[in-house]
Scaffold this motif. Structure first.
Motif, PDB file in Angstrom:
ATOM      1  N   MET A  31      47.965  48.202  39.743  1.00  8.71           N
ATOM      2  CA  MET A  31      46.436  47.693  39.629  1.00  8.71           C
ATOM      3  C   MET A  31      46.125  48.467  38.326  1.00  8.71           C
ATOM      4  SD  MET A  31      45.270  47.093  43.337  1.00  8.71           S
ATOM      5  CE  MET A  31      44.361  45.930  42.968  1.00  8.71           C
ATOM      6  N   MET A  32      45.547  47.685  37.434  1.00  2.82           N
ATOM      7  CA  MET A  32      44.860  48.258  36.358  1.00  2.82           C
ATOM      8  C   MET A  32      43.553  47.503  36.130  1.00  2.82           C
ATOM      9  SD  MET A  32      47.964  48.405  33.332  1.00  2.82           S
ATOM     10  CE  MET A  32      46.885  49.527  32.338  1.00  2.82           C
ATOM     11  N   PHE A  33      42.457  48.340  35.834  1.00  6.94           N
ATOM     12  CA  PHE A  33      41.037  47.820  35.931  1.00  6.94           C
ATOM     13  C   PHE A  33      40.311  48.063  34.423  1.00  6.94           C
ATOM     14  CE2 PHE A  33      41.149  47.553  40.391  1.00  6.94           C
ATOM     15  CZ  PHE A  33      42.086  48.566  40.780  1.00  6.94           C
ATOM     16  N   TRP A  34      39.647  47.307  33.964  1.00 10.85           N
ATOM     17  CA  TRP A  34      38.823  47.605  32.902  1.00 10.85           C
ATOM     18  C   TRP A  34      37.432  47.538  33.009  1.00 10.85           C
ATOM     19  CZ3 TRP A  34      40.984  48.433  27.978  1.00 10.85           C
ATOM     20  CH2 TRP A  34      42.243  47.997  28.054  1.00 10.85           C
TER      21      TRP A  34
ATOM     22  N   CYS B  88      28.989  59.233  42.628  1.00 10.39           N
ATOM     23  CA  CYS B  88      29.498  58.913  44.203  1.00 10.39           C
ATOM     24  C   CYS B  88      29.802  57.717  44.342  1.00 10.39           C
ATOM     25  CB  CYS B  88      28.369  59.499  45.128  1.00 10.39           C
ATOM     26  SG  CYS B  88      28.730  59.081  46.911  1.00 10.39           S
ATOM     27  N   ILE B  89      31.157  57.379  44.661  1.00 13.35           N
ATOM     28  CA  ILE B  89      31.496  55.868  44.853  1.00 13.35           C
ATOM     29  C   ILE B  89      32.037  55.681  46.438  1.00 13.35           C
ATOM     30  CG2 ILE B  89      33.080  53.896  44.263  1.00 13.35           C
ATOM     31  CD1 ILE B  89      33.278  55.855  41.529  1.00 13.35           C
ATOM     32  N   ALA B  90      31.655  54.664  47.053  1.00 13.75           N
ATOM     33  CA  ALA B  90      32.365  54.195  48.306  1.00 13.75           C
ATOM     34  C   ALA B  90      33.297  53.044  47.875  1.00 13.75           C
ATOM     35  CB  ALA B  90      31.070  53.976  49.326  1.00 13.75           C
ATOM     36  N   SER B  91      34.484  52.998  48.390  1.00 18.97           N
ATOM     37  CA  SER B  91      35.505  51.915  48.228  1.00 18.97           C
ATOM     38  C   SER B  91      36.295  51.925  49.362  1.00 18.97           C
ATOM     39  CB  SER B  91      36.126  52.156  46.976  1.00 18.97           C
ATOM     40  OG  SER B  91      37.228  51.214  46.665  1.00 18.97           O
ATOM     41  N   GLN B  96      38.950  48.497  43.320  1.00 17.60           N
ATOM     42  CA  GLN B  96      37.508  48.140  42.586  1.00 17.60           C
ATOM     43  C   GLN B  96      36.592  49.205  42.858  1.00 17.60           C
ATOM     44  OE1 GLN B  96      38.812  45.514  44.654  1.00 17.60           O
ATOM     45  NE2 GLN B  96      39.032  43.896  43.195  1.00 17.60           N
ATOM     46  N   PHE B  97      35.860  49.855  41.629  1.00 15.49           N
ATOM     47  CA  PHE B  97      34.827  51.042  41.895  1.00 15.49           C
ATOM     48  C   PHE B  97      33.717  50.321  41.346  1.00 15.49           C
ATOM     49  CE2 PHE B  97      37.378  53.644  44.089  1.00 15.49           C
ATOM     50  CZ  PHE B  97      38.025  54.910  43.265  1.00 15.49           C
TER      51      PHE B  97
END
Lengths: 116, 109
Positions: A31-34, B88-91, B96-97
């Protein structure tokens, strides 16, 4: 960890033109994200790019404006099409090290785009 | 993914511990808490992450409350190079952040 490079590191472009940004990873990743980071703002996810399938775009982003390629497990491109000054941002790619199993994401250094 | 809220800015004296809070009151059971920092518009740098238990690595400690509705990132001995924006991120998948506005930490000499 993964080492990620992006090209170009920065560019200044004219309104109405397109720019393709490259993202290269030193290992195979699923998986890669932009992301986009507008001046003074936080990061916003543009799309998820998985090898062998169409990219999945977040709300507010469309394929015609931000076409993405993912030809193999170490490379992806993001094109910013028909640019306007509002597209001036830092564009970052990232990779998931764990294949979606709760591992960390690693980010590239970003491409700083200025549109005149 | 759960929304997180953080103070906009904080100061910390050099050499002291920096304690950065994060609220994620709507976090679900399978969502991890991640911390990243960004220095001068460079790419975000991974710091630490956890699910339920407190975590420690060479950079920081992560304290997650028992109900998981909030967490604190601790930089034990802040240096000037720790001046950055901390996110701070909840995932739930590590994929996907969705970044919030983060906390701008300034370490003061």
């Amino acid at each position: 960890s993964a080492v990620i490079s992006q090209k170009p590191s920065r560019d200044i472009c004219q309104r109405g033109t397109s720019l393709t940004i490259q993202c290269q990873v030193d290992s195979q990743v699923t998986m890669m994200f932009w992301y986009r980071q507008q001046p003074g703002q936080s990061l916003t996810l543009i799309a998820t790019a998985n090898q062998g399938s169409e990219a999945t775009y977040e709300s507010g982003f469309v394929i015609d404006k931000f076409p993405i390629s993912r030809p193999n497990l170490t490379f992806s491109t993001l094109t910013v099409s028909n640019m306007s000054p509002e597209d001036s941002s830092i564009y970052l790619c990232s990779v998931d090290s764990s294949g979606g199993l709760g591992g960390e994401q690693f980010f590239g250094p970003g491409t700083r785009l200025t549109v005149l | 993914d759960a929304k997180t809220t953080q103070p906009t800015s904080m100061d910390c004296a050099e050499g002291r511990a920096a304690n950065l809070p994060c609220n994620h009151s709507t976090i679900s059971g399978n969502e991890y808490v991640y911390w990243y920092r960004q220095i001068h518009s460079q790419g975000p740098q991974y710091i630490i992450h956890g699910l339920k238990n407190n975590e420690t690595n060479e950079m920081a400690s992560l304290i997650i409350t028992e109900d998981r509705k909030s967490s604190t990132l601790i930089l034990p001995h802040a240096t000037l190079r720790d001046t950055a924006v901390y996110y701070c991120i909840a995932s739930n998948t590590g994929n996907q952040f969705y970044f919030g506005t983060g906390t701008s930490l300034t370490v003061i000499p």
